[in-house]
Design a protein around this motif. Structure first.
Motif, mmCIF file in Angstrom:
data_model
loop_
_atom_site.group_PDB
_atom_site.id
_atom_site.type_symbol
_atom_site.label_atom_id
_atom_site.label_comp_id
_atom_site.label_asym_id
_atom_site.label_seq_id
_atom_site.Cartn_x
_atom_site.Cartn_y
_atom_site.Cartn_z
ATOM 1 N N ARG A 244 36.132 49.295 38.163
ATOM 2 C CA ARG A 244 37.359 49.053 37.347
ATOM 3 C C ARG A 244 38.435 49.143 38.349
ATOM 4 O O ARG A 244 38.493 49.675 39.444
ATOM 5 C CB ARG A 244 37.689 50.080 36.257
ATOM 6 N N ALA A 245 39.590 48.466 37.854
ATOM 7 C CA ALA A 245 40.959 48.476 38.483
ATOM 8 C C ALA A 245 41.846 49.043 37.345
ATOM 9 O O ALA A 245 41.797 48.689 36.175
ATOM 10 C CB ALA A 245 41.243 47.115 38.795
ATOM 11 N N ILE A 246 42.741 50.055 38.129
ATOM 12 C CA ILE A 246 43.739 50.362 37.263
ATOM 13 C C ILE A 246 45.203 49.956 37.778
ATOM 14 O O ILE A 246 45.700 50.038 38.721
ATOM 15 C CB ILE A 246 43.978 51.907 37.235
ATOM 16 N N VAL A 247 45.805 48.877 36.806
ATOM 17 C CA VAL A 247 47.000 48.433 37.180
ATOM 18 C C VAL A 247 48.113 49.420 36.993
ATOM 19 O O VAL A 247 48.247 49.624 35.599
ATOM 20 C CB VAL A 247 47.207 47.005 36.412
ATOM 21 N N LEU A 248 48.939 49.875 37.808
ATOM 22 C CA LEU A 248 49.791 50.772 37.381
ATOM 23 C C LEU A 248 51.211 50.735 36.832
ATOM 24 O O LEU A 248 51.693 51.481 36.206
ATOM 25 C CB LEU A 248 49.911 51.684 38.820
ATOM 26 N N PRO B 68 34.740 57.408 40.829
ATOM 27 C CA PRO B 68 33.858 56.444 41.450
ATOM 28 C C PRO B 68 34.033 54.995 40.875
ATOM 29 O O PRO B 68 34.210 54.876 39.721
ATOM 30 C CB PRO B 68 32.320 56.960 41.083
ATOM 31 N N GLY B 69 34.158 54.078 41.907
ATOM 32 C CA GLY B 69 34.005 52.729 41.291
ATOM 33 C C GLY B 69 35.425 52.187 41.019
ATOM 34 O O GLY B 69 35.591 51.153 40.101
ATOM 35 N N THR B 70 36.486 52.904 41.130
ATOM 36 C CA THR B 70 37.908 52.754 40.592
ATOM 37 C C THR B 70 38.734 52.155 41.608
ATOM 38 O O THR B 70 38.737 52.455 42.873
ATOM 39 C CB THR B 70 38.381 53.991 39.990
ATOM 40 N N VAL B 71 39.563 51.125 41.302
ATOM 41 C CA VAL B 71 40.445 50.419 42.349
ATOM 42 C C VAL B 71 41.658 50.545 41.951
ATOM 43 O O VAL B 71 42.119 50.449 40.707
ATOM 44 C CB VAL B 71 39.978 49.220 42.489
ATOM 45 N N VAL B 72 42.696 50.925 42.953
ATOM 46 C CA VAL B 72 44.320 51.051 42.828
ATOM 47 C C VAL B 72 44.917 49.597 42.573
ATOM 48 O O VAL B 72 44.606 48.721 43.558
ATOM 49 C CB VAL B 72 44.762 51.924 43.596
ATOM 50 N N LEU C 35 38.298 49.445 50.739
ATOM 51 C CA LEU C 35 37.959 49.015 49.409
ATOM 52 C C LEU C 35 36.550 48.032 49.498
ATOM 53 O O LEU C 35 36.230 47.055 50.205
ATOM 54 C CB LEU C 35 38.924 47.906 49.097
ATOM 55 N N GLU C 36 35.487 48.452 48.673
ATOM 56 C CA GLU C 36 34.169 48.066 48.582
ATOM 57 C C GLU C 36 34.222 46.594 48.031
ATOM 58 O O GLU C 36 34.943 46.521 47.091
ATOM 59 C CB GLU C 36 33.087 48.936 47.998
#
Length: 290
Positions: free
Chosen positions: A216-220, A260-264, A288-289
């Motif tokens: 997942r990605a969290i858009v800040l 785990p599995g989180t993208v900024v 970044l994987e």
């Protein structure tokens, strides 16, 4: 001063594609932006500056594509250049330069009429810049505008909003209210996207979680402006309306971003817009994987 735009970047999250779409850049001095640290702190972090000593933040949107649906998260600064000293009455220094969003969307094969949803983290000028064109018409005429109830109430019903000096202008406000959908924490207003309320920068500020099966990605939004805020907490961004809430939002994001599995996904970050925050002490960024 030189313009250093962030390049476009794309991340595949399951069947959803998330792309950072640059609009422009701002050059600023950090002393006017962060209340809890002084010059000695910044002297220890020269990596945060360009060769001219400017702290660089980008403007832009995140394009979310799911099936035949297209959403934008925030709408950048817009087609204008502003001297920040004039804009702030001398309280700030630097510039803000926008205008590239539509061209960069076109490079991705997306027209304004293809956008059916705009997800707003909040309604500051650098996030609503493309809401209306010079004639007052919606730039994205087919889009429903999504924001939290607290954000809608603050900017359109509270006297405090006008006092900030950074409310949406009349044309932007008219467009925003024409087709609006109010959401709450945990709601999913677009396929694969859920709301994470991160109030503090503004009363109804929201971040967005774009989720797939494996990551997942969290858009800040503006819960975090600069990468260093994720490594060194509580720098105290001066434009937060509620510093206590903003600190709590950053603490929540710290917990979520190290899962785990989180993208900024940082819309104001200089390249790269997508990063991996490691669960280390102290915090640091890792590869970044793919």
């Amino acid at each position: 001063m030189p313009v250093v735009p962030a390049p476009a970047a794309t991340l595949e999250i399951g069947s959803t594609r998330l792309s950072f779409v640059p609009d422009g850049v701002t050059h600023q001095r950090p002393a006017a932006m962060f209340a809890n640290v002084g010059p000695e702190f910044w002297a220890e972090h020269p990596e945060e500056f360009d060769e001219h000593g400017w702290l660089i933040m980008t403007f832009g949107s995140f394009l979310v594509q799911s099936g035949d649906r297209n959403a934008l998260i925030d709408l950048g600064w817009g087609p204008k250049t502003v001297d920040l000293a004039e804009f702030s009455g001398g309280q700030m220094e630097g510039d803000s330069i926008g205008g590239d969003l539509l061209d960069n969307l076109a490079a991705l094969g997306v027209a304004p009429t293809d956008i059916d949803t705009v997800l707003f983290s909040h309604l500051h000028p650098d996030h609503v810049g493309w809401a209306a064109d010079a004639g007052g018409e919606a730039v994205f005429p087919n889009a429903v505008n999504v924001l939290t109830e607290q954000e809608l109430a603050f900017w359109f019903t509270s006297p405090e909003a006008a006092a900030t000096g950074v409310a949406p202008d009349d044309a932007q406000a008219a467009v925003l209210k024409e087709q609006v959908r109010v959401v709450a924490d945990g709601d999913s207003p677009f396929p694969g996207v859920s709301i994470m309320v991160t109030a503090g920068h503004t009363p109804g500020h929201a971040s967005f979680v774009v989720s797939g099966p494996d990551r997942r990605a969290i858009v800040l939004g503006d819960a975090v402006h600069c990468p260093i805020e994720l490594v060194v907490p509580n720098l105290g961004f001066v434009h937060d309306v509620d510093p206590g809430q903003a600190a709590a939002a950053q603490a929540r994001l710290d917990r979520e971003l190290t899962r785990p599995g989180t993208v900024v996904a940082g819309g104001h970050f200089p390249a790269p817009a997508f990063r991996k925050l490691l669960d280390t002490t102290p915090r640091e960024f890792g590869p970044l994987e793919d």
